[in-house]
Design a protein around this motif. Structure first.
Motif, PDB file in Angstrom:
ATOM      1  N   ALA A   1     -18.293  -1.426  -4.342  1.00  0.00           N
ATOM      2  CA  ALA A   1     -18.292  -0.030  -3.903  1.00  0.00           C
ATOM      3  C   ALA A   1     -18.834   0.058  -2.481  1.00  0.00           C
ATOM      4  O   ALA A   1     -19.650  -0.759  -2.049  1.00  0.00           O
ATOM      5  CB  ALA A   1     -19.135   0.830  -4.841  1.00  0.00           C
ATOM      6  N   GLY A   2     -18.397   1.069  -1.744  1.00  0.00           N
ATOM      7  CA  GLY A   2     -18.891   1.269  -0.385  1.00  0.00           C
ATOM      8  C   GLY A   2     -18.497   0.140   0.540  1.00  0.00           C
ATOM      9  O   GLY A   2     -17.409  -0.437   0.432  1.00  0.00           O
ATOM     10  N   ASP A   3     -19.391  -0.199   1.476  1.00  0.00           N
ATOM     11  CA  ASP A   3     -19.079  -1.203   2.489  1.00  0.00           C
ATOM     12  C   ASP A   3     -18.832  -2.585   1.902  1.00  0.00           C
ATOM     13  O   ASP A   3     -18.242  -3.437   2.565  1.00  0.00           O
ATOM     14  CB  ASP A   3     -20.211  -1.287   3.507  1.00  0.00           C
ATOM     15  CG  ASP A   3     -20.246  -0.099   4.451  1.00  0.00           C
ATOM     16  OD1 ASP A   3     -19.335   0.751   4.375  1.00  0.00           O
ATOM     17  OD2 ASP A   3     -21.178  -0.004   5.277  1.00  0.00           O
ATOM     18  N   ALA A   4     -19.273  -2.839   0.705  1.00  0.00           N
ATOM     19  CA  ALA A   4     -18.969  -4.121   0.069  1.00  0.00           C
ATOM     20  C   ALA A   4     -17.480  -4.239  -0.241  1.00  0.00           C
ATOM     21  O   ALA A   4     -16.948  -5.348  -0.357  1.00  0.00           O
ATOM     22  CB  ALA A   4     -19.778  -4.280  -1.218  1.00  0.00           C
ATOM     23  N   ALA A   5     -16.816  -3.089  -0.348  1.00  0.00           N
ATOM     24  CA  ALA A   5     -15.394  -3.063  -0.700  1.00  0.00           C
ATOM     25  C   ALA A   5     -14.494  -2.748   0.479  1.00  0.00           C
ATOM     26  O   ALA A   5     -13.337  -3.175   0.512  1.00  0.00           O
ATOM     27  CB  ALA A   5     -15.152  -2.033  -1.807  1.00  0.00           C
ATOM     28  N   HIS A   6     -15.016  -2.010   1.473  1.00  0.00           N
ATOM     29  CA  HIS A   6     -14.173  -1.578   2.587  1.00  0.00           C
ATOM     30  C   HIS A   6     -15.028  -1.140   3.767  1.00  0.00           C
ATOM     31  O   HIS A   6     -16.082  -0.530   3.596  1.00  0.00           O
ATOM     32  CB  HIS A   6     -13.267  -0.421   2.156  1.00  0.00           C
ATOM     33  CG  HIS A   6     -13.975   0.616   1.317  1.00  0.00           C
ATOM     34  ND1 HIS A   6     -14.883   1.520   1.846  1.00  0.00           N
ATOM     35  CD2 HIS A   6     -13.931   0.873  -0.019  1.00  0.00           C
ATOM     36  CE1 HIS A   6     -15.346   2.294   0.872  1.00  0.00           C
ATOM     37  NE2 HIS A   6     -14.799   1.918  -0.272  1.00  0.00           N
ATOM     38  N   ILE A   7     -14.597  -1.465   4.971  1.00  0.00           N
ATOM     39  CA  ILE A   7     -15.249  -0.980   6.191  1.00  0.00           C
ATOM     40  C   ILE A   7     -14.161  -0.560   7.159  1.00  0.00           C
ATOM     41  O   ILE A   7     -13.046  -1.083   7.145  1.00  0.00           O
ATOM     42  CB  ILE A   7     -16.172  -2.033   6.835  1.00  0.00           C
ATOM     43  CG1 ILE A   7     -15.424  -3.348   7.098  1.00  0.00           C
ATOM     44  CG2 ILE A   7     -17.398  -2.278   5.973  1.00  0.00           C
ATOM     45  CD1 ILE A   7     -16.252  -4.369   7.858  1.00  0.00           C
ATOM     46  N   HIS A   8     -14.499   0.398   8.023  1.00  0.00           N
ATOM     47  CA  HIS A   8     -13.502   0.918   8.955  1.00  0.00           C
ATOM     48  C   HIS A   8     -14.206   1.667  10.077  1.00  0.00           C
ATOM     49  O   HIS A   8     -15.443   1.716  10.141  1.00  0.00           O
ATOM     50  CB  HIS A   8     -12.525   1.846   8.220  1.00  0.00           C
ATOM     51  CG  HIS A   8     -13.208   2.901   7.397  1.00  0.00           C
ATOM     52  ND1 HIS A   8     -13.740   4.044   7.947  1.00  0.00           N
ATOM     53  CD2 HIS A   8     -13.469   2.969   6.065  1.00  0.00           C
ATOM     54  CE1 HIS A   8     -14.274   4.779   6.990  1.00  0.00           C
ATOM     55  NE2 HIS A   8     -14.130   4.145   5.843  1.00  0.00           N
ATOM     56  N   SER A   9     -13.438   2.247  10.946  1.00  0.00           N
ATOM     57  CA  SER A   9     -13.955   2.994  12.085  1.00  0.00           C
ATOM     58  C   SER A   9     -14.737   4.232  11.620  1.00  0.00           C
ATOM     59  O   SER A   9     -14.421   4.820  10.590  1.00  0.00           O
ATOM     60  CB  SER A   9     -12.790   3.448  12.961  1.00  0.00           C
ATOM     61  OG  SER A   9     -13.178   4.452  13.863  1.00  0.00           O
ATOM     62  N   PRO A  10     -15.752   4.646  12.413  1.00  0.00           N
ATOM     63  CA  PRO A  10     -16.458   5.895  12.087  1.00  0.00           C
ATOM     64  C   PRO A  10     -15.651   7.143  12.406  1.00  0.00           C
ATOM     65  O   PRO A  10     -16.086   8.258  12.081  1.00  0.00           O
ATOM     66  CB  PRO A  10     -17.718   5.820  12.956  1.00  0.00           C
ATOM     67  CG  PRO A  10     -17.327   4.981  14.127  1.00  0.00           C
ATOM     68  CD  PRO A  10     -16.369   3.955  13.570  1.00  0.00           C
ATOM     69  N   ALA A  11     -14.484   6.986  13.029  1.00  0.00           N
ATOM     70  CA  ALA A  11     -13.647   8.145  13.339  1.00  0.00           C
ATOM     71  C   ALA A  11     -13.316   8.912  12.067  1.00  0.00           C
ATOM     72  O   ALA A  11     -12.843   8.342  11.091  1.00  0.00           O
ATOM     73  CB  ALA A  11     -12.364   7.700  14.026  1.00  0.00           C
ATOM     74  N   GLY A  12     -13.595  10.209  12.088  1.00  0.00           N
ATOM     75  CA  GLY A  12     -13.351  11.036  10.909  1.00  0.00           C
ATOM     76  C   GLY A  12     -14.525  11.093   9.948  1.00  0.00           C
ATOM     77  O   GLY A  12     -14.480  11.812   8.952  1.00  0.00           O
TER      78      GLY A  12
END
Length: 375
Positions: free
Chosen positions: A269-280
């Protein structure tokens, strides 16, 4: 075994892990939560700021939303400017439901509000406790924990929730890949405290040729500036005399997601599963959404549906944040000129504006079925 009596370990006591613990606790579970850090994110070093309408809806049953609304700054307008001229001004309150699209509150503050509610259930994170190893079969997971005093404990858990960030020990122990890409451009940020109050009611992006500087409220006297320009601090037009440069940092943006969000009875869950741009402003919000869905599914005995139900939301958010990031990191003069002409025109179209607000609100992911009337 009754669902409420299953042993549950949550690795990571950030916003995602704390939300998972709280949502499980209010449904009768007693999860154990550990974290390698000494405590929550420092208030002056919180990367995440935005709390969207979806998150406020999800946290309303636990009453965390009430405390967030007391502390957060409502962002009523989002502005896009170039060369000192406002190209677009979006009213973020033009969304259905009880909450406006987005509020601003430092991640460290949000985590402390979650901790406060969690303490009502007599659940306290075990700080400075490191997950050293994860093993076992699909029905039971063996986890080795190392504590600050050097002592080591090995215990079996029916369910393990990996909310331990982008460098997740649990994900790596499972052998799950974390493919994706990293942008060439670096991003820079700085928080300034001002000698007097500033207007916290709007966020703004100022476009340059190339590059951008974003302005976000943190509190009534603190603003955050985030930019693709190394010399951005010399370009800031401060709204009042500076009292203090509170914090500064730089980072690279990654777009990554785990190959799968669950393996056996271990769930990412969270960053352990997905990371991306802070845009939005979707990062922390998407993690909180993961946690709420997983807690509900566990209580329903349907946790094996988690990966299938969550992956569409993750795909949607990664696509949206990638598109927004591409818009603000353009370098080709012709592309920049077209963007600066097209964006104001598009944002005057009600349907386009509503679609953008729908995404910023977090309403472009599946509505939580356990909350009546949720959008």
């Amino acid at each position: 075994m009754a669902s409420g009596h299953r042993s549950i370990l949550i690795a990571g006591a950030g916003a995602t892990g704390l939300t998972a613990a709280l949502e499980l606790a209010r449904r009768g579970h007693l999860p154990r939560i550990v974290d390698s850090d000494a405590g929550p994110v420092p208030l002056t070093e919180s990367r995440a700021l935005g709390i969207n309408a979806r998150t406020l809806t999800l946290l309303s049953p636990s009453r965390v939303t009430d405390t967030i609304l007391q502390e957060a700054q409502q962002i009523q307008h989002f502005r896009i400017a170039a060369k000192g001229k406002v190209l677009a001004d979006i009213d973020t309150t033009e969304v259905p439901g009880p909450y406006s699209a987005i509020h601003a509150l430092a991640q460290g503050h949000t985590e402390r509000l979650l901790l406060g509610k969690l303490s009502d259930y007599e659940i306290v994170p075990e700080w400075q406790t490191v997950v050293e190893a994860v093993s076992g079969d699909l029905s039971e997971t063996k986890v080795t924990l190392k504590k600050l005093d050097g002592s080591v404990e090995t215990a079996d858990f029916d369910i393990v929730i990996a909310a331990d960030g982008s460098h997740s020990t649990v994900r790596e122990a499972l052998g799950l890949g974390f493919p994706g890409q990293v942008l060439e451009s670096s991003f820079y940020l700085a928080d300034f405290r001002y000698a007097g109050p500033v207007d916290p009611s709007y966020a703004e992006i100022s476009l340059f040729d190339p590059g951008m500087i974003g302005r976000l409220p943190v509190t009534r006297d603190v603003l955050r500036y985030i930019s693709t320009l190394p010399d951005f601090e010399s370009r800031i037009e401060h709204p009042a005399p500076i009292a203090e440069r509170v914090w500064a940092s730089d980072f690279r943006i990654h777009f990554r997601r785990a190959e799968v969000m669950a393996k056996g009875n271990v769930f990412l869950a969270g960053d352990a599963a997905h990371i991306h741009s802070p845009a939005g402003a979707r990062g922390m919000n998407l993690g909180i959404e993961d946690a709420c869905w997983l807690a509900w599914l566990i209580s329903e005995g349907r946790e094996q549906e988690y990966a299938v139900l969550r992956m569409p939301a993750v795909t949607t958010v990664l696509k949206q944040t990638h598109q927004l990031t591409s818009l603000i990191t353009m370098k080709h003069p012709m592309a920049i000129a077209i963007r600066n002409l097209a964006v104001p025109v598009l944002l005057r179209i009600p349907a386009f504006r509503q679609k953008l607000l729908h995404g910023v609100s977090g309403y472009d992911t599946q509505s939580p079925p356990w909350i009546d009337g949720a959008l």
